[in-house]
Write a protein that holds these residues in place. Structure first.
Motif, mmCIF file in Angstrom:
data_model
loop_
_atom_site.group_PDB
_atom_site.id
_atom_site.type_symbol
_atom_site.label_atom_id
_atom_site.label_comp_id
_atom_site.label_asym_id
_atom_site.label_seq_id
_atom_site.Cartn_x
_atom_site.Cartn_y
_atom_site.Cartn_z
ATOM 1 N N SER A 60 0.810 -1.219 0.000
ATOM 2 C CA SER A 60 0.000 0.000 0.000
ATOM 3 C C SER A 60 0.847 1.274 0.000
ATOM 4 O O SER A 60 0.336 2.361 -0.264
ATOM 5 C CB SER A 60 -0.937 0.012 1.203
ATOM 6 O OG SER A 60 -0.183 0.026 2.406
ATOM 7 N N CYS A 61 2.137 1.160 0.279
ATOM 8 C CA CYS A 61 2.973 2.357 0.356
ATOM 9 C C CYS A 61 3.158 3.015 -1.003
ATOM 10 O O CYS A 61 3.418 4.214 -1.077
ATOM 11 C CB CYS A 61 4.309 2.064 1.026
ATOM 12 S SG CYS A 61 5.531 1.222 -0.002
ATOM 13 N N ILE A 62 2.997 2.267 -2.089
ATOM 14 C CA ILE A 62 3.154 2.843 -3.423
ATOM 15 C C ILE A 62 2.026 3.842 -3.693
ATOM 16 O O ILE A 62 2.274 4.973 -4.114
ATOM 17 C CB ILE A 62 3.208 1.732 -4.489
ATOM 18 C CG1 ILE A 62 4.407 0.814 -4.213
ATOM 19 C CG2 ILE A 62 3.284 2.323 -5.893
ATOM 20 C CD1 ILE A 62 4.347 -0.522 -4.916
ATOM 21 N N ALA A 63 0.809 3.444 -3.415
ATOM 22 C CA ALA A 63 -0.332 4.354 -3.582
ATOM 23 C C ALA A 63 -0.227 5.533 -2.617
ATOM 24 O O ALA A 63 -0.539 6.668 -2.974
ATOM 25 C CB ALA A 63 -1.644 3.605 -3.373
ATOM 26 N N GLU A 64 0.217 5.272 -1.400
ATOM 27 C CA GLU A 64 0.402 6.342 -0.414
ATOM 28 C C GLU A 64 1.411 7.373 -0.927
ATOM 29 O O GLU A 64 1.213 8.586 -0.804
ATOM 30 C CB GLU A 64 0.876 5.744 0.911
ATOM 31 C CG GLU A 64 1.127 6.745 2.003
ATOM 32 C CD GLU A 64 1.686 6.110 3.267
ATOM 33 O OE1 GLU A 64 2.120 6.887 4.142
ATOM 34 O OE2 GLU A 64 1.700 4.871 3.403
ATOM 35 N N ALA A 65 2.492 6.905 -1.536
ATOM 36 C CA ALA A 65 3.518 7.802 -2.076
ATOM 37 C C ALA A 65 2.961 8.642 -3.217
ATOM 38 O O ALA A 65 3.233 9.844 -3.304
ATOM 39 C CB ALA A 65 4.719 6.986 -2.542
ATOM 40 N N ARG A 66 2.165 8.034 -4.093
ATOM 41 C CA ARG A 66 1.550 8.798 -5.195
ATOM 42 C C ARG A 66 0.604 9.869 -4.656
ATOM 43 O O ARG A 66 0.577 10.993 -5.158
ATOM 44 C CB ARG A 66 0.806 7.861 -6.150
ATOM 45 C CG ARG A 66 1.710 7.067 -7.061
ATOM 46 C CD ARG A 66 0.938 6.394 -8.180
ATOM 47 N NE ARG A 66 -0.113 5.531 -7.702
ATOM 48 C CZ ARG A 66 -0.007 4.210 -7.571
ATOM 49 N NH1 ARG A 66 1.116 3.603 -7.879
ATOM 50 N NH2 ARG A 66 -1.030 3.505 -7.143
ATOM 51 N N ARG A 67 -0.179 9.514 -3.641
ATOM 52 C CA ARG A 67 -1.098 10.506 -3.042
ATOM 53 C C ARG A 67 -0.313 11.660 -2.421
ATOM 54 O O ARG A 67 -0.703 12.827 -2.551
ATOM 55 C CB ARG A 67 -1.987 9.847 -1.991
ATOM 56 C CG ARG A 67 -3.156 9.076 -2.560
ATOM 57 C CD ARG A 67 -4.153 8.664 -1.488
ATOM 58 N NE ARG A 67 -3.571 7.798 -0.472
ATOM 59 C CZ ARG A 67 -3.460 6.471 -0.579
ATOM 60 N NH1 ARG A 67 -3.900 5.847 -1.647
ATOM 61 N NH2 ARG A 67 -2.917 5.761 0.391
ATOM 62 N N LEU A 68 0.777 11.356 -1.743
ATOM 63 C CA LEU A 68 1.606 12.397 -1.146
ATOM 64 C C LEU A 68 2.129 13.338 -2.233
ATOM 65 O O LEU A 68 2.082 14.558 -2.078
ATOM 66 C CB LEU A 68 2.771 11.787 -0.361
ATOM 67 C CG LEU A 68 3.724 12.799 0.270
ATOM 68 C CD1 LEU A 68 3.067 13.495 1.457
ATOM 69 C CD2 LEU A 68 5.014 12.135 0.698
ATOM 70 N N ALA A 69 2.590 12.782 -3.343
ATOM 71 C CA ALA A 69 3.130 13.599 -4.431
ATOM 72 C C ALA A 69 2.050 14.504 -5.022
ATOM 73 O O ALA A 69 2.273 15.699 -5.230
ATOM 74 C CB ALA A 69 3.723 12.701 -5.516
ATOM 75 N N THR A 70 0.872 13.949 -5.268
ATOM 76 C CA THR A 70 -0.225 14.740 -5.831
ATOM 77 C C THR A 70 -0.643 15.848 -4.868
ATOM 78 O O THR A 70 -0.834 16.996 -5.275
ATOM 79 C CB THR A 70 -1.430 13.838 -6.150
ATOM 80 O OG1 THR A 70 -1.000 12.820 -7.054
ATOM 81 C CG2 THR A 70 -2.567 14.629 -6.770
ATOM 82 N N GLY A 71 -0.772 15.513 -3.598
ATOM 83 C CA GLY A 71 -1.146 16.512 -2.595
ATOM 84 C C GLY A 71 -0.106 17.613 -2.471
ATOM 85 O O GLY A 71 -0.451 18.797 -2.351
ATOM 86 N N PHE A 72 1.166 17.239 -2.504
ATOM 87 C CA PHE A 72 2.244 18.216 -2.412
ATOM 88 C C PHE A 72 2.183 19.193 -3.580
ATOM 89 O O PHE A 72 2.221 20.417 -3.394
ATOM 90 C CB PHE A 72 3.606 17.507 -2.384
ATOM 91 C CG PHE A 72 4.779 18.437 -2.497
ATOM 92 C CD1 PHE A 72 5.113 19.281 -1.449
ATOM 93 C CD2 PHE A 72 5.543 18.470 -3.648
ATOM 94 C CE1 PHE A 72 6.201 20.147 -1.553
ATOM 95 C CE2 PHE A 72 6.627 19.317 -3.758
ATOM 96 C CZ PHE A 72 6.957 20.163 -2.710
ATOM 97 N N LEU A 73 2.058 18.674 -4.802
ATOM 98 C CA LEU A 73 2.019 19.564 -5.968
ATOM 99 C C LEU A 73 0.758 20.414 -5.987
ATOM 100 O O LEU A 73 0.791 21.579 -6.387
ATOM 101 C CB LEU A 73 2.170 18.750 -7.258
ATOM 102 C CG LEU A 73 3.553 18.118 -7.438
ATOM 103 C CD1 LEU A 73 3.581 17.239 -8.681
ATOM 104 C CD2 LEU A 73 4.645 19.174 -7.478
ATOM 105 N N SER A 74 -0.341 19.863 -5.528
ATOM 106 C CA SER A 74 -1.578 20.641 -5.434
ATOM 107 C C SER A 74 -1.405 21.799 -4.454
ATOM 108 O O SER A 74 -1.803 22.935 -4.744
ATOM 109 C CB SER A 74 -2.723 19.731 -4.990
ATOM 110 O OG SER A 74 -3.896 20.479 -4.803
ATOM 111 N N ARG A 75 -0.815 21.539 -3.314
ATOM 112 C CA ARG A 75 -0.583 22.610 -2.329
ATOM 113 C C ARG A 75 0.426 23.630 -2.843
ATOM 114 O O ARG A 75 0.315 24.820 -2.551
ATOM 115 C CB ARG A 75 -0.143 22.016 -0.999
ATOM 116 C CG ARG A 75 -1.299 21.335 -0.277
ATOM 117 C CD ARG A 75 -0.961 20.992 1.138
ATOM 118 N NE ARG A 75 0.323 20.310 1.169
ATOM 119 C CZ ARG A 75 0.538 19.114 1.708
ATOM 120 N NH1 ARG A 75 -0.422 18.473 2.284
ATOM 121 N NH2 ARG A 75 1.734 18.581 1.696
#
Length: 148
Positions: free
Chosen positions: A20-35
């Motif tokens: 599950s850490c792969i999806a978690e990492a993608r979500r972190l990246a998307t959230g970071f760029l959105s912010r």
């Protein structure tokens, strides 16, 4: 998201190395760029978001596959680039394999090198750190500011 020692915003996570850490990492990246877009008014193309998700996914997948234990992910903006760093406990540096259209799988690092401005692997006291840098702008000029 916090400020790094150099004063630039960054996001970091210690991932457990489970699937599950792969999806978690993608979500972190998307959230970071959105912010970065909304809070810091940083121009980030949709292409940069999608390629960052791909690069994060490939680097974290490789770390999960070849190293045991936790994986550290760090994202930051450096001028007109997004910098993705992934640390894992395996000291072996990866090598890009020769192109082979008949090979099934093991194309991740080839893909990362093809879409990034630069990729480097550095052996550390423990393990290694992969750093990939991607352009925030879409070179085609199609800089959509939307996040899907």
């Amino acid at each position: 998201m916090t400020l790094h020692d150099d004063g630039r915003p960054h996001a970091a996570a210690a991932l457990d190395g489970q699937s599950s850490c792969i999806a978690e990492a993608r979500r972190l990246a998307t959230g970071f760029l959105s912010r970065m877009r909304t809070e810091y008014r940083t121009p980030v193309s949709q292409r940069a978001v999608e390629l960052t998700q791909l690069v994060v996914s490939e680097l974290v997948t490789n770390a999960r596959k070849y190293a045991s234990g936790p994986i550290l992910l760090d994202l930051r903006i450096a001028d007109d680039l997004v910098e993705v760093q992934v640390w894992d406990s395996d000291p072996a540096l990866p090598a890009v394999r020769a192109a082979d259209a008949s090979r099934v799988g093991q194309h991740g690092l080839e893909i990362v090198e093809a879409v990034c401005q630069s990729v480097e692997a550095v052996r550390e006291t423990v393990g290694k750190r992969m750093t990939a840098r991607l352009a925030l702008a879409d070179p085609s000029g199609n800089d959509s500011a939307r996040l899907w």
